[in-house]
Scaffold this motif. Structure first.
Motif, PDB file in Angstrom:
ATOM      1  N   ILE A  60      60.349  42.662 -36.098  1.00  0.00           N
ATOM      2  CA  ILE A  60      60.378  42.329 -37.525  1.00  0.00           C
ATOM      3  C   ILE A  60      60.092  40.842 -37.710  1.00  0.00           C
ATOM      4  O   ILE A  60      59.325  40.445 -38.597  1.00  0.00           O
ATOM      5  N   ILE A  61      60.679  40.010 -36.826  1.00  0.00           N
ATOM      6  CA  ILE A  61      60.435  38.569 -36.946  1.00  0.00           C
ATOM      7  C   ILE A  61      58.951  38.272 -36.745  1.00  0.00           C
ATOM      8  O   ILE A  61      58.354  37.482 -37.488  1.00  0.00           O
ATOM      9  N   GLY A  62      58.339  38.940 -35.771  1.00  0.00           N
ATOM     10  CA  GLY A  62      56.908  38.745 -35.555  1.00  0.00           C
ATOM     11  C   GLY A  62      56.099  39.107 -36.776  1.00  0.00           C
ATOM     12  O   GLY A  62      55.170  38.390 -37.180  1.00  0.00           O
ATOM     13  N   MET A  63      56.489  40.222 -37.402  1.00  0.00           N
ATOM     14  CA  MET A  63      55.825  40.670 -38.638  1.00  0.00           C
ATOM     15  C   MET A  63      55.897  39.592 -39.716  1.00  0.00           C
ATOM     16  O   MET A  63      54.901  39.264 -40.365  1.00  0.00           O
ATOM     17  N   VAL A  64      57.104  39.020 -39.862  1.00  0.00           N
ATOM     18  CA  VAL A  64      57.298  38.004 -40.910  1.00  0.00           C
ATOM     19  C   VAL A  64      56.461  36.762 -40.594  1.00  0.00           C
ATOM     20  O   VAL A  64      55.872  36.157 -41.496  1.00  0.00           O
ATOM     21  N   LEU A  68      59.011  40.226 -49.186  1.00  0.00           N
ATOM     22  CA  LEU A  68      60.466  40.374 -49.275  1.00  0.00           C
ATOM     23  C   LEU A  68      60.848  41.849 -49.334  1.00  0.00           C
ATOM     24  O   LEU A  68      61.776  42.288 -48.638  1.00  0.00           O
ATOM     25  N   GLY A  69      60.112  42.610 -50.154  1.00  0.00           N
ATOM     26  CA  GLY A  69      60.390  44.045 -50.247  1.00  0.00           C
ATOM     27  C   GLY A  69      60.205  44.725 -48.912  1.00  0.00           C
ATOM     28  O   GLY A  69      61.040  45.526 -48.478  1.00  0.00           O
ATOM     29  N   THR A  70      59.097  44.381 -48.221  1.00  0.00           N
ATOM     30  CA  THR A  70      58.841  44.995 -46.915  1.00  0.00           C
ATOM     31  C   THR A  70      59.937  44.638 -45.929  1.00  0.00           C
ATOM     32  O   THR A  70      60.408  45.481 -45.168  1.00  0.00           O
ATOM     33  N   LEU A  71      60.351  43.358 -45.964  1.00  0.00           N
ATOM     34  CA  LEU A  71      61.380  42.891 -45.029  1.00  0.00           C
ATOM     35  C   LEU A  71      62.688  43.644 -45.255  1.00  0.00           C
ATOM     36  O   LEU A  71      63.345  44.080 -44.293  1.00  0.00           O
ATOM     37  N   ALA A  72      63.066  43.817 -46.544  1.00  0.00           N
ATOM     38  CA  ALA A  72      64.309  44.529 -46.831  1.00  0.00           C
ATOM     39  C   ALA A  72      64.235  45.958 -46.322  1.00  0.00           C
ATOM     40  O   ALA A  72      65.188  46.483 -45.732  1.00  0.00           O
ATOM     41  N   LEU A  73      63.067  46.582 -46.528  1.00  0.00           N
ATOM     42  CA  LEU A  73      62.904  47.964 -46.068  1.00  0.00           C
ATOM     43  C   LEU A  73      62.988  48.038 -44.549  1.00  0.00           C
ATOM     44  O   LEU A  73      63.613  48.941 -43.983  1.00  0.00           O
ATOM     45  N   MET A  74      62.367  47.037 -43.871  1.00  0.00           N
ATOM     46  CA  MET A  74      62.422  47.020 -42.404  1.00  0.00           C
ATOM     47  C   MET A  74      63.853  46.865 -41.919  1.00  0.00           C
ATOM     48  O   MET A  74      64.264  47.541 -40.955  1.00  0.00           O
ATOM     49  N   ALA A  75      64.627  45.987 -42.577  1.00  0.00           N
ATOM     50  CA  ALA A  75      66.009  45.785 -42.157  1.00  0.00           C
ATOM     51  C   ALA A  75      66.795  47.080 -42.333  1.00  0.00           C
ATOM     52  O   ALA A  75      67.566  47.482 -41.447  1.00  0.00           O
ATOM     53  N   ALA A  76      66.564  47.762 -43.477  1.00  0.00           N
ATOM     54  CA  ALA A  76      67.273  49.012 -43.708  1.00  0.00           C
ATOM     55  C   ALA A  76      66.900  50.040 -42.657  1.00  0.00           C
ATOM     56  O   ALA A  76      67.770  50.748 -42.114  1.00  0.00           O
ATOM     57  N   TYR A  77      65.615  50.097 -42.335  1.00  0.00           N
ATOM     58  CA  TYR A  77      65.161  51.035 -41.301  1.00  0.00           C
ATOM     59  C   TYR A  77      65.817  50.715 -39.964  1.00  0.00           C
ATOM     60  O   TYR A  77      66.204  51.618 -39.227  1.00  0.00           O
ATOM     61  N   SER A  78      65.914  49.400 -39.630  1.00  0.00           N
ATOM     62  CA  SER A  78      66.452  49.070 -38.310  1.00  0.00           C
ATOM     63  C   SER A  78      67.925  49.459 -38.223  1.00  0.00           C
ATOM     64  O   SER A  78      68.379  49.951 -37.188  1.00  0.00           O
ATOM     65  N   ILE A  79      68.669  49.283 -39.331  1.00  0.00           N
ATOM     66  CA  ILE A  79      70.080  49.700 -39.304  1.00  0.00           C
ATOM     67  C   ILE A  79      70.190  51.208 -39.106  1.00  0.00           C
ATOM     68  O   ILE A  79      70.962  51.702 -38.287  1.00  0.00           O
ATOM     69  N   LYS A  80      69.359  51.945 -39.859  1.00  0.00           N
ATOM     70  CA  LYS A  80      69.394  53.407 -39.766  1.00  0.00           C
ATOM     71  C   LYS A  80      68.997  53.871 -38.370  1.00  0.00           C
ATOM     72  O   LYS A  80      69.605  54.792 -37.811  1.00  0.00           O
ATOM     73  N   LEU A  81      67.968  53.208 -37.801  1.00  0.00           N
ATOM     74  CA  LEU A  81      67.542  53.584 -36.456  1.00  0.00           C
ATOM     75  C   LEU A  81      68.651  53.329 -35.449  1.00  0.00           C
ATOM     76  O   LEU A  81      68.877  54.127 -34.541  1.00  0.00           O
ATOM     77  N   TYR A  82      69.361  52.192 -35.633  1.00  0.00           N
ATOM     78  CA  TYR A  82      70.450  51.888 -34.715  1.00  0.00           C
ATOM     79  C   TYR A  82      71.533  52.943 -34.817  1.00  0.00           C
ATOM     80  O   TYR A  82      72.124  53.348 -33.816  1.00  0.00           O
ATOM     81  N   SER A 102      52.551  37.616 -53.027  1.00  0.00           N
ATOM     82  CA  SER A 102      52.571  38.166 -51.674  1.00  0.00           C
ATOM     83  C   SER A 102      53.931  37.948 -51.019  1.00  0.00           C
ATOM     84  O   SER A 102      54.383  38.777 -50.214  1.00  0.00           O
ATOM     85  N   ILE A 103      54.606  36.825 -51.374  1.00  0.00           N
ATOM     86  CA  ILE A 103      55.959  36.600 -50.833  1.00  0.00           C
ATOM     87  C   ILE A 103      56.918  37.655 -51.363  1.00  0.00           C
ATOM     88  O   ILE A 103      57.758  38.189 -50.631  1.00  0.00           O
TER      89      ILE A 103
END
Lengths: 159, 494, 116
Positions: C28-32, C86-100, C81-82
């Motif tokens: 995710i950090i790489g993506m950002v 931000l929306g994409t980042l929030a979605l990624m964080a939510a996905y990572s929690i769910k995946l964990y 674009s920022i």
């Protein structure tokens, strides 16, 4: 009732961070909120606007949540109402766009433009800034609180 | 004032999405009433727009190239019909299918946001708005893929999210390069100032980035890795939308718009698109042959069929483009029909594995009719629509002397037939397993969509000449006449 | 020119982080990082050496102003674009929690139940 509960939660030493942090946060939160609204309201004259101001509003609430505790933040503004405000902001934006349709074009600037460089000017742009500010502020707060509540649930389940 | 419908096709689904989110907090079932209502309104609006002559709509009264402009031409009309038609049938289907999920109002809100994003993509007249709407549609689809929050869905959704974001960023990068060269993001203005794109190395670089980004969104080989994971994992109505519409609106449509309307269709780029298409047809069908998971098999066929579309478009002749667009329309109908069928099977039998099915013709007659119609269409048997579009694409390839491409396309058509004979053999006929003795046909809202889409498959095959004249040749003209597009948007030269 | 090269270096760094690292959060950090390098590129496109901020103050001549100010359009585009990022980042964080929650790991190479 709500006020008493908040007072009780603030004075509970087991919740939140140390007294120093709490005292500083108590003063700064109001200033941050004020600054956020300033950025939103002057969005059409100076740099900033709805998005930047909304982020600052969300930061104020997030600071409250970190310094005191999640419980007090949820009493102040629950995730339910944050989500409602989020949608109201977006609804206001779309409704303003639809009103413009009555004047000929979607999102038409139907209010009087006023004098340049004065606060009440630029027609609908301050209104749009305000609706975006509310939307972003509530949405970021809701995202933060959602991730934190959910992440904590996952961790507790593990233990 | 027919063109007032143009901003409404974007604004109405957004408005309804927010309304559903607000009222859904108090009444959870609200989505199944407001969602189909919104889908019906925008379907009606897109039929209204079909009768309007080509025009532009300026947002907020600012004239282009300064202001934001929406452009309606033949291609946009065709895409609007495809998007909103499939969206309407999928959302009707979803009324019964989604009722088992708890937060179904969020599903309807995300679904409508996705439709709004796609309508925005096909109507937008400048590159940056295209990017913004593309991101709205993509973000909604990322969330929808993982809607069931089961582990496989989340894994597929995360993969899709990462690869989709890379594609979006590359598209933004390409837009930045284009802005650096021309100083504008309005498509007609860019086309006006850029001249011959092959003379400027930076423009070629931007075009390469665009092709990378949009091919990834379209799922063309070698950028297809996310598609066979993401499409089967979503709930059935979402699979139907993703495979039926999303990869076309965000991938193929945007690719056509950028290469033809903005860059003026340089032949080298067209041949790249064509060979991407040919490789996709072949790889997609070969990977599909070994599959026993019904939805995964369908997803691989999506790659293969999108390859046909890219092949037709890449030929660059009017016949090839019209045939490609016709195949795009057909693929939207039969692939969404097949995905909805697969969802119906899955809901009744509880499995997607073809080896555990069998003899379902007796128990699920309407779903089976839908599967039959969809399979016959996609394998290209007359008189269904898939036959005509495939034969037109192959004929167009032969006419432009691309014999190898035509041979591969013919071979792939037989491969598709073989693959779907397998589907019918395993699911519809044969002995009925004992556990399925008490199966019931799916509820009305599901069977309604299945029957309606089957009938569209048949009718568009029978009356294809009428459809070619009224929909696909106007769209082809809109694609090929770059100067008409520029003068319509900028108002120069009448 | 150096600025553009450094910018592309940041882009490459992000891409490396996205491809080579197996940890979801690192991905995710790489993506950002990639996202922000592209945003920076857009800003650089509109930059003018010794330019002033594109804010018109009272009493300034708009024509002179337009010749010294930097291009405001890329800045508006970057802001949009920022927001999207931000929306994409929030979605990624939510996905990572769910995946964990489902897989009990952040290692992408162990999250491989999908086959074929």
């Amino acid at each position: 009732m709500k006020k008493e509960k908040i007072k009780e939660l603030i004075e509970d030493p087991n919740l939140g961070m140390t007294l120093i942090v709490k005292t500083v946060a108590r003063i700064t939160i109001a200033l941050i909120l004020l600054y956020g609204f300033y950025i939103i309201i002057y969005g059409h004259l100076t740099p900033g606007g709805g998005f930047a101001g909304g982020v600052i509003l969300a930061i104020a609430y997030t600071l409250m949540m970190l310094a005191f505790s999640r419980r007090i933040a949820l009493v102040k503004l629950s995730d339910f109402w944050a989500s409602i405000w989020d949608n109201i902001g977006m609804l206001a934006f779309i409704v303003i766009g639809f009103v413009g349709l009555g004047f000929g074009y979607f999102l038409f600037n139907f209010l009087s433009k006023g004098k340049p460089f004065s606060l009440i000017s630029a027609g609908i742009i301050p209104l749009l800034n305000l609706s975006i500010g509310i939307k972003i502020g509530a949405a970021l707060y809701a995202i933060f609180i959602g991730l934190s509540i959910y992440g904590r649930l996952v961790l507790e389940e593990e233990e | 004032m027919g063109n007032i419908a143009m901003p409404l096709t974007v604004a109405i689904p957004m408005l309804f999405a927010v309304l559903i989110l607000v009222t859904g907090k108090f009444w959870r079932g609200v989505g199944s009433y407001l969602g189909p209502l919104a889908a019906f309104i925008i379907l009606y609006l897109s039929f209204v727009l079909l009768g309007v002559k080509d025009t532009t709509y300026i947002m907020g009264g600012w004239i282009p190239p300064i202001g934001i402009v929406m452009v309606l031409d033949g291609l946009s009309k065709l895409m609007l019909i495809i998007i909103n038609g499939i969206a309407f049938f999928s959302i009707i289907y979803a009324i019964s299918y989604m009722s088992k999920y708890t937060a179904q109002f969020k599903f309807y809100a995300l679904f409508l946001l996705m439709v709004a994003g796609m309508n925005g993509v096909v109507l937008s007249g400048d590159l940056f708005n295209l990017f913004v709407f593309l991101e709205i549609a993509s973000l909604a689809s990322y969330a929808l893929v993982g809607f069931g929050v089961e582990s496989e869905e989340l894994e597929a959704g995360f993969k899709y999210l990462i690869l989709g974001s890379v594609a979006s960023i590359v598209i933004l990068f390409a837009i930045a390069v284009v802005y650096n060269i021309t100083g504008t993001v309005n498509m007609a203005d860019v086309a006006n100032t850029i001249g011959n794109p092959m003379l400027n190395k930076a423009v070629i670089f931007a075009l390469g980035l665009f092709i990378f980004g949009f091919s990834l969104k379209a799922g063309l080989v070698p950028f297809h890795a996310w598609l066979p994971d993401a499409h089967p994992s979503a709930p059935a109505p979402v699979s139907a939308m993703l495979s039926g519409v999303l990869i076309k609106a965000l991938g193929i449509y945007a690719l056509i718009r950028v290469t033809f309307s903005v860059m003026g269709a340089p032949t080298e780029i067209l041949s790249i698109i064509m060979w991407l298409g040919v490789v996709s047809t072949l790889v997609g069908v070969l990977l599909a042959l070994g599959q026993y998971d019904l939805k995964r098999l369908l997803a691989y066929h999506s790659i293969s069929q999108m390859g046909y579309v890219a092949l037709g478009i890449g030929l660059g002749t009017p016949e090839g483009i019209a045939a490609g667009l016709f195949h795009m329309f057909n693929h939207a109908t039969f692939k969404s029909l097949l995905f909805l069928d697969a969802g119906s099977f899955e809901q009744s039998t509880g499995t997607r594995d073809l080896r555990q099915m069998g003899g379902l013709m007796k128990k699920l007659p309407i779903t089976s009719i839908g599967t039959l119609a969809g399979s016959v269409s996609i394998s290209g048997l007359p008189p269904f629509n898939g036959f005509w579009s495939k034969i037109l694409i192959i004929a167009a390839a032969l006419a432009s002397k691309q014999y190898l491409a035509a041979a591969i396309a013919t071979f792939v058509a037989f491969g598709t037939l073989a693959s779907f004979v397998k589907v019918m053999r395993f699911s519809l006929i044969g002995p009925l397993p004992k556990i399925y003795q008490n199966l019931k046909e799916s509820p009305f809202s599901m069977t309604f969509s299945l029957l309606a889409l089957s009938i569209i498959c048949l009718i568009s095959g029978l009356f294809y000449i009428f459809l070619m004249d009224s929909l696909f040749y106007p769209a082809t003209n809109a694609i090929l006449k770059q100067s008409a597009y520029i003068s319509m948007v900028l108002g120069i030269g009448g | 020119m150096l600025l553009y090269i450094l910018n592309m270096l940041v882009f490459g760094l992000g891409l490396y982080c996205l491809i080579a690292k197996r940890h979801i959060i690192k991905k995710i950090i790489g993506m950002v990082i990639i996202e922000y390098s592209v945003n920076l590129f857009l800003i650089l496109v509109g930059y003018r050496i010794n330019g002033i901020a594109p804010i018109l103050s009272p009493g300034e001549n708009p024509i002179v102003f337009s010749q010294v100010a930097v291009d405001p359009l890329p800045q508006a585009l970057v802001l949009t674009s920022i927001v999207i990022g931000l929306g994409t980042l929030a979605l990624m964080a939510a996905y990572s929690i769910k995946l964990y929650e489902k897989y009990r790991t952040f290692d992408m190479s162990e999250i491989n139940r999908l086959k074929g």
